[in-house]
Scaffold this active site. Structure first.
Site, PDB file in Angstrom:
ATOM      1  N   SER A  45       0.819  -1.224   0.000  1.00 48.04           N
ATOM      2  CA  SER A  45       0.000   0.000   0.000  1.00 48.04           C
ATOM      3  C   SER A  45       0.847   1.266   0.000  1.00 48.04           C
ATOM      4  O   SER A  45       0.303   2.365  -0.062  1.00 48.04           O
ATOM      5  CB  SER A  45      -0.930  -0.003   1.216  1.00 48.04           C
ATOM      6  OG  SER A  45      -0.201   0.138   2.418  1.00 48.04           O
ATOM      7  N   THR A 168      -2.445   2.806   3.416  1.00 46.93           N
ATOM      8  CA  THR A 168      -1.682   4.048   3.486  1.00 46.93           C
ATOM      9  C   THR A 168      -0.959   3.989   4.814  1.00 46.93           C
ATOM     10  O   THR A 168      -1.429   3.331   5.728  1.00 46.93           O
ATOM     11  CB  THR A 168      -2.661   5.256   3.508  1.00 46.93           C
ATOM     12  OG1 THR A 168      -3.348   5.315   2.267  1.00 46.93           O
ATOM     13  CG2 THR A 168      -1.963   6.569   3.759  1.00 46.93           C
ATOM     14  N   THR A 186       1.459   6.775   0.449  1.00 44.22           N
ATOM     15  CA  THR A 186       0.622   5.686  -0.089  1.00 44.22           C
ATOM     16  C   THR A 186       0.908   5.445  -1.564  1.00 44.22           C
ATOM     17  O   THR A 186       1.381   6.348  -2.268  1.00 44.22           O
ATOM     18  CB  THR A 186      -0.873   6.056   0.078  1.00 44.22           C
ATOM     19  OG1 THR A 186      -1.680   4.941  -0.274  1.00 44.22           O
ATOM     20  CG2 THR A 186      -1.285   7.221  -0.803  1.00 44.22           C
ATOM     21  N   ARG A 196      -4.784   9.508 -10.872  1.00 45.41           N
ATOM     22  CA  ARG A 196      -5.702   9.758  -9.740  1.00 45.41           C
ATOM     23  C   ARG A 196      -4.907  10.110  -8.480  1.00 45.41           C
ATOM     24  O   ARG A 196      -3.948   9.439  -8.122  1.00 45.41           O
ATOM     25  CB  ARG A 196      -6.550   8.499  -9.490  1.00 45.41           C
ATOM     26  CG  ARG A 196      -7.476   8.591  -8.276  1.00 45.41           C
ATOM     27  CD  ARG A 196      -6.869   7.934  -7.058  1.00 45.41           C
ATOM     28  NE  ARG A 196      -7.815   7.855  -5.932  1.00 45.41           N
ATOM     29  CZ  ARG A 196      -7.478   7.482  -4.705  1.00 45.41           C
ATOM     30  NH1 ARG A 196      -6.231   7.151  -4.443  1.00 45.41           N
ATOM     31  NH2 ARG A 196      -8.365   7.438  -3.745  1.00 45.41           N
ATOM     32  N   GLY A 198      -5.320  10.623  -4.355  1.00 41.77           N
ATOM     33  CA  GLY A 198      -6.228  10.404  -3.236  1.00 41.77           C
ATOM     34  C   GLY A 198      -6.131  11.544  -2.236  1.00 41.77           C
ATOM     35  O   GLY A 198      -5.687  12.652  -2.567  1.00 41.77           O
ATOM     36  N   THR A 219      -6.543   7.061   6.594  1.00 40.89           N
ATOM     37  CA  THR A 219      -6.473   6.002   5.591  1.00 40.89           C
ATOM     38  C   THR A 219      -7.918   5.654   5.260  1.00 40.89           C
ATOM     39  O   THR A 219      -8.827   5.968   6.025  1.00 40.89           O
ATOM     40  CB  THR A 219      -5.748   4.742   6.110  1.00 40.89           C
ATOM     41  OG1 THR A 219      -6.488   4.222   7.212  1.00 40.89           O
ATOM     42  CG2 THR A 219      -4.361   5.053   6.589  1.00 40.89           C
TER      43      THR A 219
HETATM   44  N1  ASP Z   1      -6.578   6.848   1.340  1.00 34.25           N
HETATM   45  C1  ASP Z   1      -5.851   6.161   0.306  1.00 34.25           C
HETATM   46  C2  ASP Z   1      -6.282   6.663  -1.034  1.00 34.25           C
HETATM   47  O1  ASP Z   1      -7.468   6.918  -1.216  1.00 34.25           O
HETATM   48  C3  ASP Z   1      -5.997   4.690   0.310  1.00 34.25           C
HETATM   49  C4  ASP Z   1      -6.118   4.031   1.651  1.00 34.25           C
HETATM   50  O2  ASP Z   1      -5.754   4.593   2.652  1.00 34.25           O
HETATM   51  O3  ASP Z   1      -6.586   2.890   1.718  1.00 34.25           O
HETATM   52  O4  ASP Z   1      -5.451   6.749  -1.901  1.00 34.25           O
END
Ligand code: ASP
Length: 311
Positions: A45, A168, A186, A196, A198, A219
């Protein structure tokens, strides 16, 4: 002094704690703590070995914030460098900007003298191929087996699965001088649309720190934290006088206003207030976070409080 992290931050706790113990700053501690997680090939991740986007390219997001002066640095969709947190740190230190993305972020990393490398490990590539094979019908691919450009948007909807293949790392530290800093790194949502971003590189969404009140880092489903400004909300609720867990509870309740079924509201957070109180919260049961504070020889795990998102 205190250092807290999402559970996958365990591998970086010693490095971060060593900085704090040596009298270093919270900002240096969270950067140092994040780097071993980014280098860990078993963590799919974050960083090296992270899961790639739809096209099999690893694109990394990270941000770092200094609560002393609200300084921040971030990178998004960075390819080919395993330590986005250190690139983000140098955005904070060297540039009159907060966020660099894509080619510009990679250019800056190269200018800093960082080594470019392929971040896609064999297990991550295998998981990507298997993940797409399991979810994308054959008509999405051309004769060479590549996803067709005009099908990418539809493929994104079918292939992405935040519950299964996301994650993350979050770190928040308070140093001996009382300063607070936070770091988030992340590889984002696996099999995401190329480019993209996040919540992790968006200051206020996935990461926020302010010495005067505290800090929060997220996260979970990044798009939700971006829409609700979740990390900054926690800090504002602290400013408004809420206790730490209540500040997190209010920020989660704000997610309820997004109009999604509760089972789609996937969010977790670690948070710290200026008095050194900390908590971990999640919409999912059974999650934990790690912390180390003065007088502790090693980090310890604590369960996260389960919070709903009902308005
Ligand atoms: N928050 C992260 C994202 O949307 C992914 C995660 O934390 O699971 O990229």
């Amino acid at each position: 002094m205190i250092l807290i992290a999402s559970a996958n931050g365990e591998v970086g706790m010693a490095a971060g704690w060593a900085v704090l113990q040596a009298g270093g700053s919270a900002l240096d501690a969270v950067e140092a703590a994040t780097r071993p997680v980014e280098a860990n090939p078993d963590d799919h991740s974050v960083g090296y070995g992270g899961y790639p986007n739809l096209l099999g390219e690893v694109e990394l997001d990270a941000s770092i914030m200094d609560g002393a002066r609200l300084r921040a640095g971030a990178v998004g969709a960075l390819r080919g460098f395993r330590h986005p947190i250190s690139v983000a740190r140098q955005v904070l230190e060297q540039l009159p900007h907060v966020l660099l993305v894509g080619e510009g972020a990679a250019r800056f990393a190269a200018e800093l003298g960082m080594a470019a490398e392929n971040l896609l490990t064999a297990p991550a590539e295998q998981a990507w191929r298997a993940g797409l094979a399991g979810r994308l019908p054959d008509e999405f691919r051309d004769a060479q087996g590549q996803i067709m450009e005009r099908m990418l948007a539809r493929a994104t909807r079918l292939a992405t699965d935040p519950e299964r293949v996301a994650g993350t790392v979050n770190f928040i530290a308070q140093d001996a001088a009382g300063h607070i800093a936070s770091a988030v790194s992340t590889s984002g949502w696996a099999w995401k649309y190329p480019g993209r971003l996040g919540d992790s590189p968006i200051i206020g969404a996935g990461n926020y720190a302010d010495d005067r009140y505290g800090a929060a880092a997220c996260t979970g489903w990044g798009e939700l934290a971006m829409r609700a400004g979740t990390a900054h909300s926690v800090v504002l609720y602290l400013k408004a006088g809420y206790a730490l867990e209540d500040a997190c509870r209010e920020a989660f309740r704000d997610l309820g206003a997004l109009g999604l079924p509760p089972e789609q509201c996937i969010m977790s957070m670690v948070a710290l207030d200026r008095h050194g109180r900390h908590c971990g919260v999640s919409t999912s049961p059974g999650r934990s976070y790690v912390y180390q504070a003065d007088g502790m020889a090693a980090p310890a795990q604590l369960p996260r409080l389960v919070l709903g998102t009902q308005v």
